[in-house]
Design a protein around this motif. Structure first.
Motif, short mmCIF file in Angstrom:
data_model
loop_
_atom_site.label_atom_id
_atom_site.label_comp_id
_atom_site.label_asym_id
_atom_site.label_seq_id
_atom_site.Cartn_x
_atom_site.Cartn_y
_atom_site.Cartn_z
N GLN A 1 -25.89 82.64 -6.66
CA GLN A 1 -27.28 82.28 -6.78
C GLN A 1 -27.53 80.95 -7.26
O GLN A 1 -28.35 80.09 -6.80
N VAL A 2 -26.64 80.35 -8.09
CA VAL A 2 -26.56 79.15 -8.41
C VAL A 2 -26.36 77.94 -7.44
O VAL A 2 -27.10 77.14 -6.95
N ILE A 3 -25.47 78.44 -6.47
CA ILE A 3 -24.80 77.58 -5.44
C ILE A 3 -26.01 77.52 -4.42
O ILE A 3 -26.26 76.59 -3.90
N GLU A 4 -26.60 78.73 -4.08
CA GLU A 4 -27.74 78.84 -3.07
C GLU A 4 -28.84 77.86 -3.76
O GLU A 4 -29.57 77.10 -2.92
N ASP A 5 -29.27 78.13 -4.84
CA ASP A 5 -30.27 77.12 -5.56
C ASP A 5 -30.15 75.76 -5.30
O ASP A 5 -30.88 75.14 -4.85
N ALA A 6 -29.03 75.20 -5.77
CA ALA A 6 -28.43 73.96 -5.71
C ALA A 6 -28.40 73.39 -4.11
O ALA A 6 -28.71 72.24 -3.92
N ALA A 7 -27.81 74.20 -3.31
CA ALA A 7 -27.78 73.89 -1.93
C ALA A 7 -28.98 73.77 -1.21
O ALA A 7 -29.43 72.56 -0.65
N ALA A 8 -30.05 74.52 -1.61
CA ALA A 8 -31.48 74.39 -1.16
C ALA A 8 -32.01 73.01 -1.50
O ALA A 8 -32.48 72.35 -1.01
N LEU A 9 -31.98 72.75 -3.05
CA LEU A 9 -32.39 71.42 -3.60
C LEU A 9 -31.87 70.49 -2.74
O LEU A 9 -32.49 69.35 -2.42
N THR A 13 -34.21 67.90 -0.28
CA THR A 13 -34.24 66.58 -0.93
C THR A 13 -33.76 65.55 0.21
O THR A 13 -34.24 64.55 0.29
N ALA A 14 -32.52 65.74 0.51
CA ALA A 14 -31.88 65.02 1.35
C ALA A 14 -32.68 64.75 2.87
O ALA A 14 -32.96 63.68 3.37
N ALA A 15 -33.06 65.85 3.35
CA ALA A 15 -34.03 65.82 4.49
C ALA A 15 -35.12 64.94 4.40
O ALA A 15 -35.92 64.07 5.19
N ARG A 16 -35.82 65.17 3.24
CA ARG A 16 -37.01 64.52 2.90
C ARG A 16 -36.90 62.95 2.73
O ARG A 16 -37.81 62.01 3.03
N ARG A 17 -35.87 62.66 2.56
CA ARG A 17 -34.92 61.26 2.45
C ARG A 17 -34.73 60.46 3.69
O ARG A 17 -34.18 59.34 3.73
N GLY A 18 -34.57 61.49 4.88
CA GLY A 18 -34.10 61.02 6.07
C GLY A 18 -32.77 61.00 6.29
O GLY A 18 -32.13 60.41 7.17
N ILE A 19 -32.14 61.98 5.28
CA ILE A 19 -30.63 61.98 5.46
C ILE A 19 -30.17 63.20 6.28
O ILE A 19 -30.71 64.32 5.95
N ARG A 20 -29.53 63.15 7.25
CA ARG A 20 -29.04 64.53 7.89
C ARG A 20 -28.17 65.47 7.30
O ARG A 20 -27.66 64.95 6.11
N VAL A 21 -28.36 66.54 7.29
CA VAL A 21 -27.90 67.71 6.51
C VAL A 21 -27.08 68.64 7.55
O VAL A 21 -27.47 68.93 8.40
N GLY A 22 -25.94 69.05 6.91
CA GLY A 22 -25.19 69.95 7.29
C GLY A 22 -24.42 70.93 6.45
O GLY A 22 -24.85 70.67 5.17
N ALA A 23 -23.94 72.26 6.67
CA ALA A 23 -23.14 72.85 5.80
C ALA A 23 -22.03 73.48 6.21
O ALA A 23 -21.82 73.57 7.46
N LEU A 24 -21.19 73.87 5.28
CA LEU A 24 -19.80 74.25 5.63
C LEU A 24 -19.68 75.74 4.66
O LEU A 24 -19.60 75.28 3.44
N ALA A 77 -19.42 59.70 5.77
CA ALA A 77 -20.39 60.65 5.52
C ALA A 77 -20.54 60.86 3.97
O ALA A 77 -19.88 60.58 3.27
N MET A 78 -21.49 61.61 3.64
CA MET A 78 -21.68 61.98 2.22
C MET A 78 -21.54 63.16 2.43
O MET A 78 -22.03 64.13 3.01
#
Length: 195
Positions: A1-9, A13-24, A77-78
């Motif tokens: 749950q903590v990882i899910e919440d942190a990943a969502a934030l 936030t990155a998308a709002r700042r115009g940063i491209r987002v991906g996930a593994l 990349a970040m």
């Protein structure tokens, strides 16, 4: 749950700042890879997949995940790692990612796994990854001492791996609000930058 919440934030936030987002997403194998994309819609899809993830694997191979991530990007990349950092053999892979990319580790820790083992008598313990169960006599001071030394050894290995990668982790605890924890860290960083 903590990882899910942190990943969502982090994703939103990155998308709002115009940063491209991906996930593994990984266990003892790569479960899913979502290539980086721009926009809020893509970020919400990343969040949806993180929340809906049902791993096929039962273990954790952090080295495999870091090596896979390293191979996905031709340029800098970040990279943010959300993990409990348990397991062995990941230090060199983390160092390689940290040297090439803007890397940050977010460690999720359960205080119960760090604190000394209490005297609770006979306890049936189950390994979350393998499912193996065994009875443990926690009233034995020798057992509690050995368990405490094992935890200290593990924490020293984690600290050494992070130090080798020259990264200071953000630590989120399972009994705390992860959003507040991440916000505290980033707000403190901004405040320090203004001094």
């Amino acid at each position: 749950q903590v990882i899910e919440d942190a990943a969502a934030l982090l994703a939103l936030t990155a998308a709002r700042r115009g940063i491209r987002v991906g996930a593994l997403l990984f266990s003892d194998r790569v479960e899913a890879f979502i290539p980086p994309g721009g926009g809020q819609r893509h970020a919400w899809e990343v969040v949806r997949q993180v929340i809906a993830a049902a791993p096929a694997g039962t273990g954790t191979d952090l080295k495999l995940a870091l090596d896979f991530a390293q191979g996905q990007f031709k340029s800098r990349a970040m990279v943010v790692l959300l993990s409990d950092l348990l397991g062995e053999g990941w230090a060199d892979s983390m160092s390689a990612v940290a040297k090439r990319h803007d890397f940050r580790a977010v460690r999720v820790a359960d205080p119960a796994e760090i604190k000394p083992l209490p005297d609770a008598g006979l306890v049936l313990m189950r390994d979350a990854e393998t499912g193996a169960q065994r009875w443990v006599d926690t009233s034995s001071s020798a057992y509690r001492e050995a368990a405490g030394e094992a935890v200290k050894g593990r924490e020293r290995r984690v600290a050494a791996g992070l130090e080798a990668a020259r990264t200071r982790p953000i630590t989120l605890y399972t009994d705390d609000d992860p959003i507040e924890g991440l916000s505290r860290e980033f707000l403190a960083k901004k405040a320090g930058a203004r001094k």
